[in-house]
Structure formats: structure tokens, C-alpha cells
Design a protein around this motif. Sequence first.
Motif, PDB file in Angstrom:
ATOM      1  N   SER A   1       0.826  -1.204   0.000  1.00  0.00           N
ATOM      2  CA  SER A   1       0.000   0.000   0.000  1.00  0.00           C
ATOM      3  C   SER A   1       0.864   1.258   0.000  1.00  0.00           C
ATOM      4  N   TYR A   2       2.024   1.185   0.667  1.00  0.00           N
ATOM      5  CA  TYR A   2       2.956   2.320   0.669  1.00  0.00           C
ATOM      6  C   TYR A   2       3.431   2.621  -0.752  1.00  0.00           C
ATOM      7  N   GLN A   3       3.772   1.585  -1.503  1.00  0.00           N
ATOM      8  CA  GLN A   3       4.223   1.786  -2.872  1.00  0.00           C
ATOM      9  C   GLN A   3       3.105   2.337  -3.763  1.00  0.00           C
ATOM     10  N   VAL A   4       1.876   1.883  -3.532  1.00  0.00           N
ATOM     11  CA  VAL A   4       0.737   2.411  -4.292  1.00  0.00           C
ATOM     12  C   VAL A   4       0.604   3.911  -4.046  1.00  0.00           C
ATOM     13  N   ARG A   5       0.683   4.297  -2.786  1.00  0.00           N
ATOM     14  CA  ARG A   5       0.552   5.711  -2.429  1.00  0.00           C
ATOM     15  C   ARG A   5       1.659   6.551  -3.048  1.00  0.00           C
ATOM     16  N   ILE A   6       2.886   6.076  -2.961  1.00  0.00           N
ATOM     17  CA  ILE A   6       4.028   6.828  -3.503  1.00  0.00           C
ATOM     18  C   ILE A   6       3.903   6.983  -5.018  1.00  0.00           C
ATOM     19  N   ARG A   7       3.491   5.917  -5.709  1.00  0.00           N
ATOM     20  CA  ARG A   7       3.361   5.991  -7.160  1.00  0.00           C
ATOM     21  C   ARG A   7       2.232   6.930  -7.569  1.00  0.00           C
ATOM     22  N   ALA A   8       1.141   6.896  -6.807  1.00  0.00           N
ATOM     23  CA  ALA A   8       0.036   7.809  -7.106  1.00  0.00           C
ATOM     24  C   ALA A   8       0.485   9.258  -6.953  1.00  0.00           C
ATOM     25  N   LEU A   9       1.134   9.576  -5.850  1.00  0.00           N
ATOM     26  CA  LEU A   9       1.591  10.948  -5.603  1.00  0.00           C
ATOM     27  C   LEU A   9       2.607  11.391  -6.647  1.00  0.00           C
ATOM     28  N   ARG A  10       3.521  10.500  -6.996  1.00  0.00           N
ATOM     29  CA  ARG A  10       4.544  10.836  -7.994  1.00  0.00           C
ATOM     30  C   ARG A  10       3.909  11.129  -9.349  1.00  0.00           C
ATOM     31  N   ASN A  11       2.983  10.283  -9.773  1.00  0.00           N
ATOM     32  CA  ASN A  11       2.367  10.452 -11.085  1.00  0.00           C
ATOM     33  C   ASN A  11       1.473  11.685 -11.142  1.00  0.00           C
ATOM     34  N   ILE A  12       0.754  11.940 -10.056  1.00  0.00           N
ATOM     35  CA  ILE A  12      -0.099  13.122 -10.010  1.00  0.00           C
ATOM     36  C   ILE A  12       0.749  14.394 -10.063  1.00  0.00           C
ATOM     37  N   ALA A  13       1.843  14.423  -9.303  1.00  0.00           N
ATOM     38  CA  ALA A  13       2.713  15.601  -9.304  1.00  0.00           C
ATOM     39  C   ALA A  13       3.320  15.839 -10.678  1.00  0.00           C
ATOM     40  N   TYR A  14       3.628  14.777 -11.394  1.00  0.00           N
ATOM     41  CA  TYR A  14       4.267  14.904 -12.713  1.00  0.00           C
ATOM     42  C   TYR A  14       3.304  15.511 -13.738  1.00  0.00           C
ATOM     43  N   VAL A  15       2.034  15.082 -13.704  1.00  0.00           N
ATOM     44  CA  VAL A  15       1.055  15.554 -14.685  1.00  0.00           C
ATOM     45  C   VAL A  15       0.361  16.831 -14.204  1.00  0.00           C
ATOM     46  N   GLY A  16       0.036  16.881 -12.917  1.00  0.00           N
ATOM     47  CA  GLY A  16      -0.524  18.102 -12.350  1.00  0.00           C
ATOM     48  C   GLY A  16      -2.023  18.120 -12.165  1.00  0.00           C
ATOM     49  N   ARG A  17      -2.764  17.431 -13.027  1.00  0.00           N
ATOM     50  CA  ARG A  17      -4.226  17.374 -12.921  1.00  0.00           C
ATOM     51  C   ARG A  17      -4.709  16.177 -13.721  1.00  0.00           C
ATOM     52  N   GLY A  18      -5.911  15.676 -13.388  1.00  0.00           N
ATOM     53  CA  GLY A  18      -6.448  14.609 -14.225  1.00  0.00           C
ATOM     54  C   GLY A  18      -7.195  13.541 -13.461  1.00  0.00           C
ATOM     55  N   ILE A  19      -7.503  12.475 -14.191  1.00  0.00           N
ATOM     56  CA  ILE A  19      -8.254  11.331 -13.672  1.00  0.00           C
ATOM     57  C   ILE A  19      -7.268  10.294 -13.139  1.00  0.00           C
TER      58      ILE A  19
END
Length: 296
Positions: A200-218
Motif C-alpha cells: 500500500s505504501y508503494q501504491v501511495r508513492i506511485r500515485a503521488l509521484r504520477n499526479i505531481a508529474y502531470v498536475g491534474r487529471g483522472i
Amino acid sequence: MKSVLASAGVMAALLCAIVPARAQQAACEERTAAIEVPTEGGPAYGGMQYPRSVGLGPKQVALTFDDGPNPETTPLILDILDRHCVKATFFMVGIYAERHPEIVREVAARGHTIATHTWSHPNNLRHFSPGSAQRQIRQGFEAVEAALATAPEEDRERLAPFFRFPGLNDSSKLIRWLGERNIATFSCEFGADDWKSISSYQVRIRALRNIAYVGRGILILHDTKPRTAAMLSSLIETLLAEGYSFAQLVPEKGARELAAKAADPLIRPLRRTEVMPEEPETAALKPSLEPATALE
């Protein structure tokens, strides 16, 4: 005098209870903005695959959950979303909607958008014949509609003309077929790999990383995964602390009716609850002509 003081105390207690409730409701309304999504002609959304995105603002995220409903994890995720005043979109698999209709109704009752994700989640509809692929999509809609059949009208309206391909393995022919029925196709801007065997920690980190990279979205997640439920509250709290907000995808006004009026539709018109006129009081004194068995 004592009764006056007691009354004042009661009023003060009520005000203390009402003010936080109103403040919480206001916070909930601000926490998740409703983004109306056009569906006419069946546009495809999600920058990971398509040139078009839904109208999200800077640092705005739409949470979506695939593959449910699941009796072990979906209720946990619903409680977490409630706790944070966040609304999401659930892309449901027909076979699970048929097995757990009460959870489908619960998702709708809590104000989330409901969409579909085929009947049995074949990973790649491209490998199916056109007829078989179309049946998979059609039966998915039918199962979710059946699960909502006994729900209040407001909850039945939560079923949107939205569809997501399993595995995001789309087909231009099927997208066109959906478009002819005014069903929008949804991909995403980012994922979190929660379908993989990671923590679950890795899921959270990947979500945060990907969201920060794109900035907005689904954001695409899965309400069938315990690891997703385990990290969801922390993910929401972290995003809020970093200045993000959340959006709920809802169909544009009239989209449900537009899809229902299409030739060979995938979604049926919403049957409005009829309000029966009140009978005069004297009518209650008249004996019924119906046999008792007809009333059972």
C-alpha cells in the motif's frame, strides 16, 4: 428563571451542534467539485490515451475506481471517501453488480457516480468478435441498471453513460459503436499500479509521484484491492495538504436521456416515479373490489 436558563442552554447546545454540521457540509461541497462531462457522440477522455481531457483545473484530481463492487473492500473505500467528503466515480463489472446489488445501491446512495466496465472484465476486448465484445458492454450496463432498479429515483440517476475498457485495451471500432449510442469512453491521466502485487505504501508513492508529474487529471484505482483501501485516506490527506482538490465526474445535463434515445441504446430511459393524486377522504370508506389475494 431556571427554566429560561435551561432553555438557553438547550438552544446553545443546538447551535453548537448545527454550526459544525453546516461547516462540515460547506467543506464537503467545496472539497469535491462536480465536473459536467459531455457525452454526445461518445467522446473519449483521458490524456494517457486520448487527446481530450475532462475540464479539470490546476491541481484538481478525479478519483475513479474499477472492478467492483467488492463486499470486502468497497464499503471500506466508501467510508473513507465519506470521512474526507470526497465523491468519486465507480466503473463496475456487471457480474459483481449482479452478485452484490446492495453495494451498487449503497454507492449510489452515498452520492457517487456509477459507470460500467463490461460484464465479466475480459482483459482485452480486441480479441473478441464484434458481437461478443458488444454483448460484454451491453450486459454490463444491464446488470448495473438491474441492481439499481429498486433504488430511489435520485440514486438511479447516478448511473452515467460512461464506460471504461478493461485493461484500458480499447478499440476504435468499439469506441465508435459506443459513440453512436452517446456513451463516453474514459481512460485516465495517471494510475498507481494498485493492480500489481505491491505494498500500500508503494501504491501511495506511485500515485503521488504520477499526479505531481502531470498536475491534474483522472486517477485510476481499484476498489477490489485491500492495498488501495489501506492507503486511500493517507493519499487524500497528503494531496489536500499539497494544495490539490477533488472533482467528481458527472454527465452533462440531459446525457442520460440522450443515450436512452439512441438507436439500439445501451442505457434505458429513467422511469420517473409517478405521484398518485390523493383520493378524497370518503374514498377510504368504500369497500375494495379487489380480492385479498391480489394485495399480497
